[in-house]
Design a protein around this motif. Structure first.
Motif, PDB file in Angstrom:
ATOM      1  N   ARG A 176      37.015   1.197  33.383  1.00  0.00           N
ATOM      2  CA  ARG A 176      36.209   2.279  33.984  1.00  0.00           C
ATOM      3  C   ARG A 176      36.147   2.150  35.497  1.00  0.00           C
ATOM      4  O   ARG A 176      36.122   3.145  36.229  1.00  0.00           O
ATOM      5  CB  ARG A 176      34.788   2.268  33.414  1.00  0.00           C
ATOM      6  CG  ARG A 176      34.704   2.830  32.019  1.00  0.00           C
ATOM      7  CD  ARG A 176      33.249   3.108  31.673  1.00  0.00           C
ATOM      8  NE  ARG A 176      33.080   3.312  30.242  1.00  0.00           N
ATOM      9  CZ  ARG A 176      32.272   4.224  29.721  1.00  0.00           C
ATOM     10  NH1 ARG A 176      31.554   5.000  30.500  1.00  0.00           N
ATOM     11  NH2 ARG A 176      32.150   4.349  28.425  1.00  0.00           N
ATOM     12  N   LYS A 204      39.397   3.479  36.593  1.00  0.00           N
ATOM     13  CA  LYS A 204      39.422   4.938  36.417  1.00  0.00           C
ATOM     14  C   LYS A 204      38.617   5.629  37.524  1.00  0.00           C
ATOM     15  O   LYS A 204      39.029   6.658  38.073  1.00  0.00           O
ATOM     16  CB  LYS A 204      38.847   5.288  35.039  1.00  0.00           C
ATOM     17  CG  LYS A 204      39.003   6.742  34.656  1.00  0.00           C
ATOM     18  CD  LYS A 204      38.475   7.002  33.253  1.00  0.00           C
ATOM     19  CE  LYS A 204      38.538   8.477  32.913  1.00  0.00           C
ATOM     20  NZ  LYS A 204      37.937   8.768  31.607  1.00  0.00           N
ATOM     21  N   THR A 205      37.466   5.038  37.841  1.00  0.00           N
ATOM     22  CA  THR A 205      36.617   5.610  38.898  1.00  0.00           C
ATOM     23  C   THR A 205      37.383   5.666  40.225  1.00  0.00           C
ATOM     24  O   THR A 205      37.424   6.709  40.892  1.00  0.00           O
ATOM     25  CB  THR A 205      35.346   4.744  39.091  1.00  0.00           C
ATOM     26  OG1 THR A 205      34.657   4.670  37.845  1.00  0.00           O
ATOM     27  CG2 THR A 205      34.428   5.339  40.148  1.00  0.00           C
ATOM     28  N   ARG A 221      40.480   8.137  40.073  1.00  0.00           N
ATOM     29  CA  ARG A 221      40.074   9.556  40.162  1.00  0.00           C
ATOM     30  C   ARG A 221      39.555   9.898  41.560  1.00  0.00           C
ATOM     31  O   ARG A 221      39.815  10.971  42.094  1.00  0.00           O
ATOM     32  CB  ARG A 221      39.008   9.858  39.110  1.00  0.00           C
ATOM     33  CG  ARG A 221      39.617  10.109  37.740  1.00  0.00           C
ATOM     34  CD  ARG A 221      38.628  10.708  36.777  1.00  0.00           C
ATOM     35  NE  ARG A 221      37.946  11.894  37.291  1.00  0.00           N
ATOM     36  CZ  ARG A 221      36.957  12.481  36.653  1.00  0.00           C
ATOM     37  NH1 ARG A 221      36.548  12.020  35.480  1.00  0.00           N
ATOM     38  NH2 ARG A 221      36.364  13.538  37.154  1.00  0.00           N
ATOM     39  N   VAL A 269      32.428  11.635  40.527  1.00  0.00           N
ATOM     40  CA  VAL A 269      33.303  10.824  39.666  1.00  0.00           C
ATOM     41  C   VAL A 269      32.499   9.746  38.942  1.00  0.00           C
ATOM     42  O   VAL A 269      32.684   9.521  37.738  1.00  0.00           O
ATOM     43  CB  VAL A 269      34.449  10.192  40.508  1.00  0.00           C
ATOM     44  CG1 VAL A 269      35.242   9.196  39.679  1.00  0.00           C
ATOM     45  CG2 VAL A 269      35.375  11.278  41.039  1.00  0.00           C
ATOM     46  N   LEU A 270      31.590   9.096  39.645  1.00  0.00           N
ATOM     47  CA  LEU A 270      30.762   8.065  38.987  1.00  0.00           C
ATOM     48  C   LEU A 270      29.999   8.655  37.813  1.00  0.00           C
ATOM     49  O   LEU A 270      29.952   8.074  36.723  1.00  0.00           O
ATOM     50  CB  LEU A 270      29.771   7.455  39.994  1.00  0.00           C
ATOM     51  CG  LEU A 270      30.347   6.448  40.989  1.00  0.00           C
ATOM     52  CD1 LEU A 270      29.367   6.199  42.131  1.00  0.00           C
ATOM     53  CD2 LEU A 270      30.681   5.120  40.290  1.00  0.00           C
ATOM     54  N   ASP A 309      30.725  11.286  36.077  1.00  0.00           N
ATOM     55  CA  ASP A 309      31.639  11.727  35.022  1.00  0.00           C
ATOM     56  C   ASP A 309      32.219  10.540  34.238  1.00  0.00           C
ATOM     57  O   ASP A 309      32.389  10.617  33.025  1.00  0.00           O
ATOM     58  CB  ASP A 309      32.771  12.555  35.653  1.00  0.00           C
ATOM     59  CG  ASP A 309      33.411  13.494  34.647  1.00  0.00           C
ATOM     60  OD1 ASP A 309      32.671  14.057  33.807  1.00  0.00           O
ATOM     61  OD2 ASP A 309      34.635  13.649  34.679  1.00  0.00           O
ATOM     62  N   VAL A 310      32.492   9.448  34.924  1.00  0.00           N
ATOM     63  CA  VAL A 310      33.127   8.294  34.251  1.00  0.00           C
ATOM     64  C   VAL A 310      32.097   7.413  33.538  1.00  0.00           C
ATOM     65  O   VAL A 310      32.356   6.896  32.459  1.00  0.00           O
ATOM     66  CB  VAL A 310      33.929   7.452  35.280  1.00  0.00           C
ATOM     67  CG1 VAL A 310      34.450   6.157  34.650  1.00  0.00           C
ATOM     68  CG2 VAL A 310      35.086   8.266  35.845  1.00  0.00           C
ATOM     69  N   TRP A 311      30.922   7.246  34.130  1.00  0.00           N
ATOM     70  CA  TRP A 311      29.978   6.236  33.621  1.00  0.00           C
ATOM     71  C   TRP A 311      28.819   6.808  32.818  1.00  0.00           C
ATOM     72  O   TRP A 311      28.138   6.065  32.104  1.00  0.00           O
ATOM     73  CB  TRP A 311      29.425   5.406  34.781  1.00  0.00           C
ATOM     74  CG  TRP A 311      30.471   4.545  35.418  1.00  0.00           C
ATOM     75  CD1 TRP A 311      31.349   4.900  36.399  1.00  0.00           C
ATOM     76  CD2 TRP A 311      30.812   3.182  35.087  1.00  0.00           C
ATOM     77  NE1 TRP A 311      32.189   3.867  36.714  1.00  0.00           N
ATOM     78  CE2 TRP A 311      31.877   2.791  35.927  1.00  0.00           C
ATOM     79  CE3 TRP A 311      30.295   2.254  34.175  1.00  0.00           C
ATOM     80  CZ2 TRP A 311      32.448   1.518  35.876  1.00  0.00           C
ATOM     81  CZ3 TRP A 311      30.863   0.973  34.127  1.00  0.00           C
ATOM     82  CH2 TRP A 311      31.921   0.620  34.962  1.00  0.00           C
ATOM     83  N   ASP A 315      27.759   9.098  29.815  1.00  0.00           N
ATOM     84  CA  ASP A 315      28.361   9.814  28.693  1.00  0.00           C
ATOM     85  C   ASP A 315      27.586  11.076  28.306  1.00  0.00           C
ATOM     86  O   ASP A 315      28.118  11.962  27.658  1.00  0.00           O
ATOM     87  CB  ASP A 315      28.483   8.876  27.487  1.00  0.00           C
ATOM     88  CG  ASP A 315      29.432   7.717  27.800  1.00  0.00           C
ATOM     89  OD1 ASP A 315      30.388   7.934  28.577  1.00  0.00           O
ATOM     90  OD2 ASP A 315      29.189   6.595  27.301  1.00  0.00           O
TER      91      ASP A 315
END
Lengths: 448, 147
Positions: free
Chosen positions: A44, A47-48, A51, B105-106, B108-110, B112
């Motif tokens: 993650r 990925k962060t 992106r 982005v944080l 969206d990724v972290w 849920d």
């Protein structure tokens, strides 16, 4: 996967590359991390950053090469609980920082004047997570127990990157200083992104990490009749160029062509104002900052826009600042100096100016409770000089606190606080005065 | 009704009322007090932003050129999302800046269970056209309808 492409109209648009794959190239090792071979948390993190980089057209992930990192989050603010939870995930999964780091100033210091109610709210509500958060930072890789300052780049602190080194820093005033005055390479990273760069050991290659991204798109002509106030000039430029890179001509007339302590102190305050009043991450000062001294006008992009700053323009900017005190003519209750933290020579200069000003006014103590803030390491050096006792005699308190963190609550907001920091003015209810006006307020109890 | 094509930064669809800032959004100055003192409306606290100061940001389609200011910006946005006090969506007329991008982005990724669609590069015309309280519809492909 997609990549950002800049079109003729200046707008980014989504485009897929020919293979429908990512335009940001990863090494086998980086791809394996992204695929989860080193666990979900590190995947993650990758990925962060991937992106994040793709949004800016990054072509690759490049190694972080500085010895130390610097983080913007130093405060155990209850409101940032989600950040601490995320950091716990990193710690529990064993994904610590590959570099040691410094962090922004602590938000509390018992030496700074505060009311009983302020103390109660600071300790029990606002910064109730401070102790636990400092433990987290220690586990993640804090340089040493007092490595809390926004001016980590000062010699006394020891987190001073070399020219060309790639950083994963945050703290807008530190990033703009590292890029501009030291010639290091760092984007204006956000908190958390900063830490993730040093957990991973890589950052996406774009923007201020690239030669092209470091070119100036503005030429700023300083045409004032006297040395412009650093905080005011920085504010004017920040508000005009926003996130772009300015190339400043005419300032070497006032600062000289050597990056001595006085010039570095000026540029520290100037840069902080460009970054907080706008979003500047890099500036070049002709004949002074390292890249401008080496490459001169080659750093200018074609068709760079022009901004002329004269005395009238600085006055216009000064008069545009809103004063949000309820009673605009009330006597200030506190003066904060040192956002960003003061340098050693700044502390000494101010001591001299205060002694002289107070003597002229026939006083021995400052008229307004005053706090000078600096890093613990700079304060330690200052204490070794004869000026420490002299400053103390004027009634000024020295502290390592972050004035911004002290001010950002409804109780402090109602206090009439004055400052010559444009960053503090921007984020709080503190009222801005020039250095000369602050000196008058402190020594005479008002301005003419 | 007018449509604008932008770039998807964080995916999602939403309909919400517009809140427009013609200057850069100073994320820390705008959100800090709201997050600190439990203001579920996320009232904007930035004295320098005449368009937004004192207005509710949570649940609004926040239309802006870019974000500015402190590099805590991204984590402040991330916290606003985690605490469910985020704007319904963020719509940038310019290409997104690094701090807002980090926050988007944080989240969206972290996170849920949180969605905050973010679209950038909508163009100057978008910001000139959209006004407070107009209805905004964000489609999955980065098309933004302003009604």
């Amino acid at each position: 996967m997609t990549a950002a492409v800049l079109h003729k109209d200046g707008h980014c648009r989504l485009l897929e590359d020919e293979k429908g794959g990512r335009n940001l190239n990863l090494t086998k090792e980086q791809q394996a991390i992204l695929n989860g071979e080193k666990g979900d948390v590190l995947a993650r993190v990758m990925k962060t950053l991937v992106r994040y980089g793709e949004l800016f057209g990054a072509d690759s992930m490049v190694p972080v090469t500085s010895r130390y990192n610097h983080l913007v989050t130093s405060f155990g603010l209850k409101a940032l609980k989600p950040v601490y939870e995320l950091m716990d995930k990193l710690i529990e999964s064993g994904n610590l920082s590959k570099q040691q780091f410094s962090a922004d100033p602590r938000p509390l210091d018992p030496k700074v004047p505060s009311s009983f109610l302020q103390d109660f709210i600071f300790k029990n509500f606002m910064y109730s997570s401070q102790e636990a958060y400092e433990e987290q930072l220690t586990k993640l890789g804090l340089m040493e127990k007092d490595a809390y300052t926004c001016t980590c780049y000062m010699d006394e602190v020891g987190n001073t990157p070399a020219m060309g080194e790639v950083l994963s820093w945050s703290e807008s005033s530190a990033v703009v200083y590292a890029n501009s005055v030291l010639g290091a390479r760092c984007n204006r990273n956000s908190g958390i992104i900063d830490l993730m760069g040093s957990v991973l050991g890589y950052v996406p290659n774009f923007g201020l990490l690239t030669d092209e991204g470091r070119k100036a798109t503005w030429i700023v002509k300083v045409e004032t009749t006297k040395k412009p106030e650093a905080q005011l000039l920085g504010s004017a430029i920040g508000m005009k160029v926003m996130a772009e890179v300015p190339y400043i001509v005419g300032l070497d007339k006032w600062l000289g062509t050597e990056l001595d302590d006085a010039a570095k102190t000026y540029l520290k305050d100037f840069g902080a104002a460009t970054a907080s009043n706008g979003a500047v991450g890099l500036y070049h000062v002709e004949n002074l900052t390292p890249e401008a001294a080496a490459d001169g006008k080659k750093l200018l992009s074609e068709n760079a826009k022009v901004y002329v700053i004269d005395d009238a323009e600085l006055q216009r900017v000064y008069e545009s600042y809103p004063v949000i005190w309820k009673k605009k003519d009330v006597k200030p209750k506190l003066c904060f100096m040192g956002c960003p933290h003061m340098s050693l020579n700044q502390l000494i200069d101010w001591t001299k100016k205060l002694e002289e000003g107070l003597a002229k006014a026939g006083r021995s103590k400052v008229c307004i409770p005053t706090v000078f803030t600096a890093s613990p390491a700079v304060l330690k050096k200052f204490e070794e000089t004869p000026y420490a006792a002299k400053l103390k005699a004027t009634g000024v308190i020295t502290s390592y606190i972050c004035p911004l963190m002290y001010m950002n609550n409804p109780l402090s907001e109602k206090m009439p606080v004055i400052t010559s920091s444009n960053k503090l003015r921007t984020y709080t209810s503190a009222r801005y005065y020039t250095d000369a006006e602050i000196l008058e307020q402190l020594t005479k109890g008002g301005t003419d | 009704m007018k449509e604008f094509q932008g770039r998807v930064v964080a995916p999602g669809t939403i309909e919400a009322k517009a809140l427009v800032s013609h200057g850069g959004l100073n994320t820390l100055a705008s959100f800090q007090k709201a997050l600190q003192f439990g203001d579920k409306k996320a009232t904007c606290g930035d004295q320098n932003n005449a368009d937004l100061y004192g207005k509710q940001m949570a649940g609004k389609a926040l239309c802006l050129p870019a974000t500015i200011g402190s590099t805590t910006g991204g984590l402040v946005l991330y916290c606003a999302c985690s605490m469910k006090r985020q704007p319904a969506c963020m719509l940038f007329s310019e290409p997104i800046d690094s701090l807002a991008a980090a926050g988007a982005v944080l989240a969206d990724v972290w996170l849920d269970d949180v969605t905050m669609p973010v679209v950038d590069s909508l163009g100057e015309e978008f910001l000139a056209y959209v006004k407070d309280d107009m209805t905004i519809r964000v489609r999955e492909n980065g098309i933004v309808e302003v009604v």
